[in-house]
Structures are given as structure tokens and as C-alpha cells.
Scaffold this motif. Structure first.
Motif, PDB file in Angstrom:
ATOM      1  N   LEU A  70      -8.907   0.581   6.698  1.00  0.00           N
ATOM      2  CA  LEU A  70      -9.873  -0.120   7.537  1.00  0.00           C
ATOM      3  C   LEU A  70     -11.281   0.336   7.170  1.00  0.00           C
ATOM      4  O   LEU A  70     -11.495   1.492   6.802  1.00  0.00           O
ATOM      5  N   VAL A  71     -12.236  -0.573   7.289  1.00  0.00           N
ATOM      6  CA  VAL A  71     -13.654  -0.220   7.240  1.00  0.00           C
ATOM      7  C   VAL A  71     -14.360  -1.008   8.326  1.00  0.00           C
ATOM      8  O   VAL A  71     -13.838  -2.015   8.826  1.00  0.00           O
ATOM      9  N   GLY A  72     -15.537  -0.551   8.708  1.00  0.00           N
ATOM     10  CA  GLY A  72     -16.328  -1.304   9.662  1.00  0.00           C
ATOM     11  C   GLY A  72     -16.966  -2.514   9.007  1.00  0.00           C
ATOM     12  O   GLY A  72     -16.938  -2.675   7.781  1.00  0.00           O
ATOM     13  N   PRO A  73     -17.566  -3.398   9.785  1.00  0.00           N
ATOM     14  CA  PRO A  73     -18.219  -4.584   9.213  1.00  0.00           C
ATOM     15  C   PRO A  73     -19.301  -4.248   8.198  1.00  0.00           C
ATOM     16  O   PRO A  73     -19.587  -5.040   7.298  1.00  0.00           O
ATOM     17  N   ASP A  74     -19.889  -3.049   8.316  1.00  0.00           N
ATOM     18  CA  ASP A  74     -20.932  -2.625   7.392  1.00  0.00           C
ATOM     19  C   ASP A  74     -20.392  -1.726   6.282  1.00  0.00           C
ATOM     20  O   ASP A  74     -21.161  -1.134   5.525  1.00  0.00           O
ATOM     21  N   GLY A  75     -19.061  -1.599   6.194  1.00  0.00           N
ATOM     22  CA  GLY A  75     -18.451  -0.769   5.159  1.00  0.00           C
ATOM     23  C   GLY A  75     -18.285   0.693   5.539  1.00  0.00           C
ATOM     24  O   GLY A  75     -17.883   1.510   4.703  1.00  0.00           O
ATOM     25  N   ALA A  76     -18.578   1.028   6.797  1.00  0.00           N
ATOM     26  CA  ALA A  76     -18.460   2.417   7.236  1.00  0.00           C
ATOM     27  C   ALA A  76     -16.998   2.817   7.391  1.00  0.00           C
ATOM     28  O   ALA A  76     -16.116   1.972   7.593  1.00  0.00           O
ATOM     29  N   LEU A  77     -16.725   4.117   7.313  1.00  0.00           N
ATOM     30  CA  LEU A  77     -15.402   4.639   7.608  1.00  0.00           C
ATOM     31  C   LEU A  77     -15.007   4.210   9.011  1.00  0.00           C
ATOM     32  O   LEU A  77     -15.785   4.312   9.950  1.00  0.00           O
ATOM     33  N   GLU A  78     -13.794   3.731   9.171  1.00  0.00           N
ATOM     34  CA  GLU A  78     -13.324   3.260  10.468  1.00  0.00           C
ATOM     35  C   GLU A  78     -11.901   3.757  10.686  1.00  0.00           C
ATOM     36  O   GLU A  78     -11.050   3.615   9.812  1.00  0.00           O
ATOM     37  N   LEU A  79     -11.654   4.339  11.839  1.00  0.00           N
ATOM     38  CA  LEU A  79     -10.340   4.897  12.146  1.00  0.00           C
ATOM     39  C   LEU A  79      -9.592   4.114  13.213  1.00  0.00           C
ATOM     40  O   LEU A  79      -8.378   4.272  13.347  1.00  0.00           O
ATOM     41  N   TYR A  80     -10.296   3.280  13.985  1.00  0.00           N
ATOM     42  CA  TYR A  80      -9.670   2.627  15.135  1.00  0.00           C
ATOM     43  C   TYR A  80      -9.599   1.115  15.011  1.00  0.00           C
ATOM     44  O   TYR A  80      -8.572   0.511  15.299  1.00  0.00           O
ATOM     45  N   ASP A  81     -10.684   0.490  14.582  1.00  0.00           N
ATOM     46  CA  ASP A  81     -10.706  -0.969  14.538  1.00  0.00           C
ATOM     47  C   ASP A  81     -11.689  -1.421  13.471  1.00  0.00           C
ATOM     48  O   ASP A  81     -12.732  -0.811  13.288  1.00  0.00           O
ATOM     49  N   GLY A  82     -11.345  -2.473  12.756  1.00  0.00           N
ATOM     50  CA  GLY A  82     -12.238  -2.954  11.704  1.00  0.00           C
ATOM     51  C   GLY A  82     -11.565  -4.025  10.882  1.00  0.00           C
ATOM     52  O   GLY A  82     -10.670  -4.727  11.360  1.00  0.00           O
ATOM     53  N   VAL A  83     -11.993  -4.136   9.634  1.00  0.00           N
ATOM     54  CA  VAL A  83     -11.415  -5.109   8.706  1.00  0.00           C
ATOM     55  C   VAL A  83     -10.737  -4.356   7.567  1.00  0.00           C
ATOM     56  O   VAL A  83     -11.033  -3.190   7.300  1.00  0.00           O
ATOM     57  N   LEU A  84      -9.817  -5.028   6.903  1.00  0.00           N
ATOM     58  CA  LEU A  84      -9.080  -4.403   5.813  1.00  0.00           C
ATOM     59  C   LEU A  84      -9.844  -4.521   4.504  1.00  0.00           C
ATOM     60  O   LEU A  84     -10.452  -5.560   4.216  1.00  0.00           O
ATOM     61  N   ARG A  85      -9.801  -3.445   3.740  1.00  0.00           N
ATOM     62  CA  ARG A  85     -10.405  -3.443   2.406  1.00  0.00           C
ATOM     63  C   ARG A  85      -9.369  -2.893   1.422  1.00  0.00           C
ATOM     64  O   ARG A  85      -8.702  -1.899   1.707  1.00  0.00           O
ATOM     65  N   VAL A  86      -9.251  -3.543   0.282  1.00  0.00           N
ATOM     66  CA  VAL A  86      -8.356  -3.095  -0.783  1.00  0.00           C
ATOM     67  C   VAL A  86      -9.185  -2.843  -2.034  1.00  0.00           C
ATOM     68  O   VAL A  86      -9.970  -3.701  -2.448  1.00  0.00           O
ATOM     69  N   ARG A  87      -9.009  -1.661  -2.603  1.00  0.00           N
ATOM     70  CA  ARG A  87      -9.695  -1.294  -3.832  1.00  0.00           C
ATOM     71  C   ARG A  87      -8.654  -1.008  -4.902  1.00  0.00           C
ATOM     72  O   ARG A  87      -7.674  -0.299  -4.661  1.00  0.00           O
ATOM     73  N   GLU A  88      -8.846  -1.590  -6.083  1.00  0.00           N
ATOM     74  CA  GLU A  88      -7.904  -1.353  -7.175  1.00  0.00           C
ATOM     75  C   GLU A  88      -7.986   0.100  -7.634  1.00  0.00           C
ATOM     76  O   GLU A  88      -8.938   0.823  -7.337  1.00  0.00           O
ATOM     77  N   ALA A  89      -6.991   0.524  -8.387  1.00  0.00           N
ATOM     78  CA  ALA A  89      -6.927   1.916  -8.831  1.00  0.00           C
ATOM     79  C   ALA A  89      -8.142   2.317  -9.659  1.00  0.00           C
ATOM     80  O   ALA A  89      -8.531   3.490  -9.675  1.00  0.00           O
ATOM     81  N   ASP A  90      -8.764   1.353 -10.344  1.00  0.00           N
ATOM     82  CA  ASP A  90      -9.934   1.681 -11.165  1.00  0.00           C
ATOM     83  C   ASP A  90     -11.240   1.625 -10.386  1.00  0.00           C
ATOM     84  O   ASP A  90     -12.321   1.796 -10.954  1.00  0.00           O
ATOM     85  N   GLY A  91     -11.163   1.357  -9.087  1.00  0.00           N
ATOM     86  CA  GLY A  91     -12.352   1.357  -8.245  1.00  0.00           C
ATOM     87  C   GLY A  91     -12.906  -0.014  -7.909  1.00  0.00           C
ATOM     88  O   GLY A  91     -13.799  -0.133  -7.063  1.00  0.00           O
ATOM     89  N   ARG A  92     -12.389  -1.059  -8.545  1.00  0.00           N
ATOM     90  CA  ARG A  92     -12.894  -2.409  -8.259  1.00  0.00           C
ATOM     91  C   ARG A  92     -12.395  -2.892  -6.900  1.00  0.00           C
ATOM     92  O   ARG A  92     -11.243  -2.654  -6.523  1.00  0.00           O
ATOM     93  N   LEU A  93     -13.271  -3.595  -6.162  1.00  0.00           N
ATOM     94  CA  LEU A  93     -12.847  -4.184  -4.900  1.00  0.00           C
ATOM     95  C   LEU A  93     -11.945  -5.383  -5.178  1.00  0.00           C
ATOM     96  O   LEU A  93     -12.296  -6.276  -5.945  1.00  0.00           O
ATOM     97  N   ALA A  94     -10.791  -5.397  -4.523  1.00  0.00           N
ATOM     98  CA  ALA A  94      -9.868  -6.516  -4.667  1.00  0.00           C
ATOM     99  C   ALA A  94      -9.949  -7.445  -3.464  1.00  0.00           C
ATOM    100  O   ALA A  94      -9.917  -8.672  -3.610  1.00  0.00           O
TER     101      ALA A  94
END
Length: 345
Positions: A238-262
């Protein structure tokens, strides 16, 4: 121990580690070795049957947050809140009132503190402090308390503080009932708030000392140990709407093994479009994977190592400074060394 079971393929030797200790539950590991002792297959078996998806069928909805947290005595708050959040929308209670949201977040942060303190100090520190070559009989928390009393004390008291936060917000330290569909059923009094706040300076110092210790132990590992189980993998969190670390609620982000955003900004309510689950006949564990890639290629990493590297920043200055130090120490490259998880945690 070795086990020459009849199911072992010809020419291979089966080694079973049973029970597997230092996990939250019961498990075992089986290895198939060839004549040169090289591992040809490794499997982690989770031997506890769960079945909560079926246990709750037909039960009153308000019972679910209390029932499903029986999955675990160490992380019940996470299950308690996940069930409450799922039912918020069912009862028309989403978003919950701001005060309820704040209490839930505080409850979850208490859970993170106590669970991470338990994992690092009780489960991991004996190996890291004494070394992987130390006698197994010595690598336990009692030996840590004897050889490193200040470290052991800080770990115990950090966990105690997290459990106290849970007690204040959930009603009990284990299997509390504070979160309900649509909100919470208790508040935090001024006296409780002030009592927790009074401990914060010491708790923050202990937390920073824990990061120092984890960093020092991680960077001191010999290269062959540091690279143990280094497995490139996609990162999901999870990350916040602004990309911040989020532990409780937010949106999903997937990053490939090489660091690219998927994937980025993926709504949590659409998670079944992003991930699915597979099962195997040799374990009760579920095997989640990214739908687009399938079960064989679509697996991914979660947890501290994923969260820390997936977010753009942590919205508190002390933690953000430590995150930047972690990133700089690895040259800004994605880190897939499993033992680096302790530092990230």
C-alpha cells in the motif's frame, strides 16, 4: 533429520526440518538433495488448517472481526481491522468518522510496534547477535537476555508499549474488540492518551536504537551470509495517494524487481483484478500471484522490504531520514537480500 520416504524420487535424498521454529504458527521444510548434496527442490509446508472463509459463513456480520482475528495470537489486530474495513462498506459505514479512523490507525501502529519488536528481538536477534555458526541451543531470547541485557530489555519494553497501545484502543492486548463495522466501540480517554504520550520520548529512543542495531548487524554480515536467499522479486504494498508509506489504508503499488513501476494507484477494492490465489496439495498456505503473469511468474514480495522500497517517502522526519540512509547504503538499487528485511523492519 533425514526421511527416506517412499515418495522421494529415485536418486534424491529427502531432508525434513520438522517442526520449523520461529514462525507464527507451525510449519516444516522439506528438501530434495542430489548425490552431490545440491538442493533440487525446497518446499515450505504450513501444516495448520485455517478455513476461516468457511467458518464465518452464516454468522452475524458483527461477529466476523472478532472471529477472524483468531487466525493468530501475534498479529490479531491486523485481521481484526481487515475484517472491520471489509464490513464498513457492507453496512454503509465507509468512510468511518475521523475519530474512529484515528483510533484504528493508532491501534494498527501499536500492532506494528509490538509485532516487529517480537520478530526482531525475540526471533531474529539470537542468530544475528551470536552468529549463524553459534550452537543452536544458545540461539534463543534467554541467552540474548544474559549476554546482551540492555538489548533484550529494550526489545521487551518496546513490545510492551505496542501492546499497551492495543489495550487502550482495542480493549485487550490480545484479541480485543475495539473495531466494529462502521467505526469503533470505544474511545481513548485523556488520561490514556497522556500516559502513552509520556512514554514516547523513551520509546522513540529505543526504536532508533533498534534501527541502529539492525543496520549494524546487517552491514556486518559476511558477503556469503548477506547474500543468503537473495531472490529478485516484484514488490507489492500500500501507498498513500501522494506515494507516502501507508500501513492502514491506501492504494496498491507494484514495482518490478528492477525498480520499474508496474502498477500504481490501484484501488484496494479492485484487488481481485490484480491478484489471485493458487493452492498446492502439500500445504495449507495460499499462493497469491499477479493475474497478468500467472501462478508461475506472478509471485511477488510483501512486508517491510517491499513497503520501504515501494513508497516515495515516509511522512515522519526520523523515519524518512532512516529510509534515505537505507536507500543510499545500497546505491539506490532495489534490495532483494532477505536478511536486509531486518533493517527495513
Amino acid at each position: 533429520m533425514t526421511d527416506g520416504a517412499a515418495t522421494t524420487p529415485t536418486g534424491l535424498r529427502r531432508v525434513a526440518i520438522d517442526p520449523l521454529t520461529r514462525v507464527e504458527g507451525h510449519g516444516k521444510v522439506t528438501l530434495l538433495l542430489d548425490e552431490q548434496g545440491r538442493v533440487q527442490q525446497a518446499r515450505l509446508h504450513i501444516v495448520e488448517f485455517r478455513g476461516f472463509e468457511q467458518f464465518i459463513v452464516g454468522r452475524p456480520y458483527w461477529e466476523v472481526p472478532v472471529l477472524v482475528q483468531r487466525l493468530c495470537g501475534i498479529c490479531p489486530v491486523s485481521h481484526h481491522l481487515a475484517a472491520s474495513k471489509a464490513l464498513d462498506r457492507v453496512v454503509g459505514g465507509w468512510p468511518v468518522p475521523p475519530a474512529a479512523d484515528a483510533i484504528r490507525r493508532l491501534m494498527h501502529h501499536g500492532q506494528i510496534v509490538q509485532s516487529h519488536a517480537l520478530h526482531f528481538f525475540h526471533l531474529a536477534s539470537p542468530d544475528l547477535l551470536f552468529g549463524f555458526d553459534a550452537e543452536p541451543a544458545r540461539r534463543h531470547i534467554a541467552a540474548v537476555a544474559q549476554a546482551f541485557p540492555d538489548t533484550a530489555r529494550q526489545g521487551v519494553l518496546l513490545r510492551r508499549f505496542g501492546q499497551e497501545v492495543i489495550r487502550v484502543t482495542a480493549g485487550k492486548r490480545v484479541h480485543g474488540t475495539g473495531s466494529v463495522p462502521g467505526g469503533v466501540n470505544r474511545t481513548v480517554t485523556r488520561q490514556e492518551r497522556d500516559a502513552l504520550r509520556a512514554e514516547l520520548p523513551q520509546v522513540l529512543d529505543w526504536a532508533e536504537a533498534a534501527v541502529d542495531l539492525a543496520q549494524r548487524l546487517t552491514t556486518a554480515l559476511p558477503p556469503e551470509e548477506a547474500a543468503l536467499a537473495e531472490t529478485p522479486a516484484a514488490l507489492l504494498s500500500l501507498v498513500g495517494p501522494d506515494g507516502a508509506l501507508e500501513l492502514y489504508d491506501g492504494v496498491l503499488r507494484v514495482r518490478e524487481a528492477d525498480g520499474r513501476l508496474a502498477e500504481d494507484g490501484w484501488e484496494d477494492q479492485r484487488y481481485r483484478e490484480l491478484i489471485d490465489e493458487a493452492v498446492q496439495p502439500w500445504s495449507y498456505m495460499k499462493f497469491p500471484y499477479r493475474r497478468a503473469l500467472g501462478p508461475q511468474l506472478g509471485w511477488y514480495r510483501v512486508g517491510p522490504l517491499a513497503r520501504l522500497q515501494n513508497c516515495d517517502f515516509i511522512p515522519t522526519p526520523r523515519a524518512e531520514a532512516r529510509r534515505q540512509a537505507f536507500v543510499a547504503a545500497h546505491g539506490g538499487r532495489p534490495v532483494h537480500r532477505v536478511l536486509a528485511t531486518h533493517w527495513a523492519r
